[in-house]
Every structure is written in C-alpha cells, then in structure tokens.
Design an enzyme around this catalytic site. Structure first.
Site, PDB file in Angstrom:
ATOM      1  N   LYS A 247       0.826  -1.216   0.000  1.00 30.32           N
ATOM      2  CA  LYS A 247       0.000   0.000   0.000  1.00 30.32           C
ATOM      3  C   LYS A 247       0.856   1.261   0.000  1.00 30.32           C
ATOM      4  CE  LYS A 247      -2.237  -0.363   3.878  1.00 30.32           C
ATOM      5  NZ  LYS A 247      -1.628  -1.545   4.511  1.00 30.32           N
TER       6      LYS A 247
ATOM      7  N   ARG B   6      -9.607   1.111   8.522  1.00 34.29           N
ATOM      8  CA  ARG B   6      -9.238  -0.257   8.869  1.00 34.29           C
ATOM      9  C   ARG B   6     -10.359  -0.962   9.616  1.00 34.29           C
ATOM     10  NH1 ARG B   6      -3.439   0.929   8.751  1.00 34.29           N
ATOM     11  NH2 ARG B   6      -2.083  -0.784   9.271  1.00 34.29           N
TER      12      ARG B   6
ATOM     13  N   ARG C 228      11.956  -5.389   5.519  1.00 36.50           N
ATOM     14  CA  ARG C 228      11.542  -4.029   5.184  1.00 36.50           C
ATOM     15  C   ARG C 228      12.367  -2.964   5.915  1.00 36.50           C
ATOM     16  NH1 ARG C 228       5.327  -2.089   5.346  1.00 36.50           N
ATOM     17  NH2 ARG C 228       5.527  -1.896   7.603  1.00 36.50           N
TER      18      ARG C 228
ATOM     19  N   ARG D 287      11.306  -0.362  11.322  1.00 42.55           N
ATOM     20  CA  ARG D 287      10.273   0.091  12.261  1.00 42.55           C
ATOM     21  C   ARG D 287      10.201  -0.869  13.442  1.00 42.55           C
ATOM     22  NH1 ARG D 287       5.030   0.985   8.627  1.00 42.55           N
ATOM     23  NH2 ARG D 287       4.134   0.093  10.513  1.00 42.55           N
TER      24      ARG D 287
ATOM     25  N   ARG E 254       0.111  -7.993  13.802  1.00 46.52           N
ATOM     26  CA  ARG E 254      -0.468  -7.015  12.866  1.00 46.52           C
ATOM     27  C   ARG E 254      -1.186  -7.718  11.718  1.00 46.52           C
ATOM     28  NH1 ARG E 254       4.494  -4.106  11.246  1.00 46.52           N
ATOM     29  NH2 ARG E 254       3.201  -2.899   9.839  1.00 46.52           N
TER      30      ARG E 254
END
Ligand code: AMP
Length: 234
Positions: A32, A107, A146, A179, A190
């Site tokens: 996204k 969400r 990531r 992160r 998550r």
C-alpha cells in the site's frame, strides 16, 4: 519513484484531469505504501497514510501520539475515535482538494462509515477502493526485510526493492531504519489484526460496488499497472 512506463502515460494524463478519492486496502506489507506514494506522485494528489501520520504524532509527542503509542508498539489498532479525528483534520487541508490516496485508513467498519460522512460533508465521494490481495505468508516475508526512510517514509526491501546505497533513501537521502513494529512477534499480530478487523471493511465496500481486487503478489510495476487500469475503468 521511477518514471512511468510509456504505455501508462496516456492513462496518467487522463486521470490527472479527474478528482480522485481512492482507498488502498491490504495487509501490512501488501505494498500500500509503495503503491500509494507512486500513484500520488504521478496523479499529483495527496497521499494520506494513517500509519505515517501516527508515527509523526509519536515523534512529536502530541496528545494523539501519546494516545496511540501502546497500540502501535504491540500491533493493535489505535482506537477509532483517535484515528478518525486525525484523518478528519487531514482531509480538511487544502492539498486534498484535487484528490487523495488513503493508505491504511479505514481499517474498521466504523472508520469506513466515518469516512463516508467526512467526504459527503465536503461534497466529495470515493472513486474506488482497491484491495491489494496478498497471502499471510508473503506479508510475513516482505515485512521481514523491510526498511523505511526516517525522513520521507519511503519503503525498501532488502531483496525485492533494495536502495541504491545501503541504509540511505534513494528519494531524499534520509536514513533507513527498521520500524520497531516490524519485529517478528509484532508482525504476526499485525497480520492477524488485519484479517480479523479489516476484512469486514472489504465486505462493506463490495456491497457498495466500489471494490476492485488487485493481485498484490505480483511485482511493483505490475501492481501499479493493475491499479491504473482499475482507476481508468472506475
Ligand atoms: P501502518 O503503517 O499502516 O502499518 O500502521 C502502523 C500502525 O499504526 C498499525 O499497526 C496501527 O497500530 C496503527 N494504525 C494505522 N492506521 C490505523 C487505522 N486506520 N486504525 C487504527 N490503527 C491504525
């Protein structure tokens, strides 16, 4: 973020004439952020990423940041009231007049309903909701490698999209970091939270005829082309 393919250029020129209010749905690691940033840049509209906004509030230690901190660090959703107020304020800013790509919001179904109200009050309406479909296995693999830019929020992946220079953002030269909520135990939570709480949002938009499914397993360029085609057809 790269130049458009020749074939995409006429579509982009045509889409720039329109006001576009787009929601990108998809699990953490579905692409996204990458797609939202690229589309917003090409279509010259605002990219509003709820996660990025919340991280800015956290860094600045605002009341919203303080309210969100524990939820973010354990991979839970921040309460609807906090997120809705933050997005309402963001959508009132002038740079959203030509269009917006919403990334990470809504969400939950109450957030989706609130978004309908916010847009209706501004005489705007959603153009399209794109669901980037990616399996939980792929989400985990992508989140594992990531790296995110501390300055501009651009995302990279050690294997799938490495930066030109290690640890440095291609776009702004900012420092890349992992992160804290990309830690393995939080990642799993998550992903579970996404499938439990956000799947009803997909049903909500399907019922309203706004939903388009995109094969998010494909590479960045192929997903982008699918998104442009869906927008052109909307
Ligand atoms: P993201 O950058 O989209 O992966 O979001 C990071 C974290 O911010 C999520 O795990 C949630 O804790 C929080 N968050 C982002 N967007 C929302 C939202 N629309 N509703 C509730 N929590 C959110």
């Amino acid at each position: 973020m790269g130049t458009a393919y020749k074939l995409d250029e006429p579509i982009i020129a045509h889409l720039r004439q329109k006001k576009l209010y787009i929601v990108l749905l998809g699990g953490p690691g579905s692409g996204k952020g990458t797609q939202g940033q690229k589309l917003a840049e090409e279509l010259q509209i605002a990219h509003v990423a709820s996660g990025d906004l919340l991280r800015e509030h956290l860094a600045q230690e605002t009341p919203i940041g303080r309210a969100a901190q524990t939820y973010i660090s354990c991979g839970e959703l921040v309460p609807d009231g906090v997120v809705i107020a933050m997005i309402r304020e963001r959508l009132e800013r002038a740079d959203t007049a030509k269009g917006v790509i919403l990334d990470g919001f809504p969400r939950t179904v109450p957030q989706a309903k609130a978004l309908d109200e916010i847009l209706a009050a501004q005489a705007r309406k959603l153009t399209l909701v794109a669901d980037l479909k990616v399996s939980p296995e792929t989400l985990l693999a992508r989140l594992g490698g990531r790296w995110t830019c501390r300055e501009c929020g651009a995302v990279y992946h050690v294997l799938y999209q490495p930066p030109r220079e290690r640890g440095k953002c291609d776009i702004c030269g900012g420092e890349l970091y992992q992160r804290p909520d990309d830690r393995p135990e939080v990642q799993k939570r998550r992903i579970a939270v996404y499938f439990a709480q956000t799947l009803p949002v997909i049903a909500y938009y399907k019922e309203r005829g706004l939903l388009v499914e995109i094969d998010g397993e494909r590479d960045i360029a192929a997903v982008h082309t699918q998104l442009l085609a869906a927008l052109e057809a909307a």
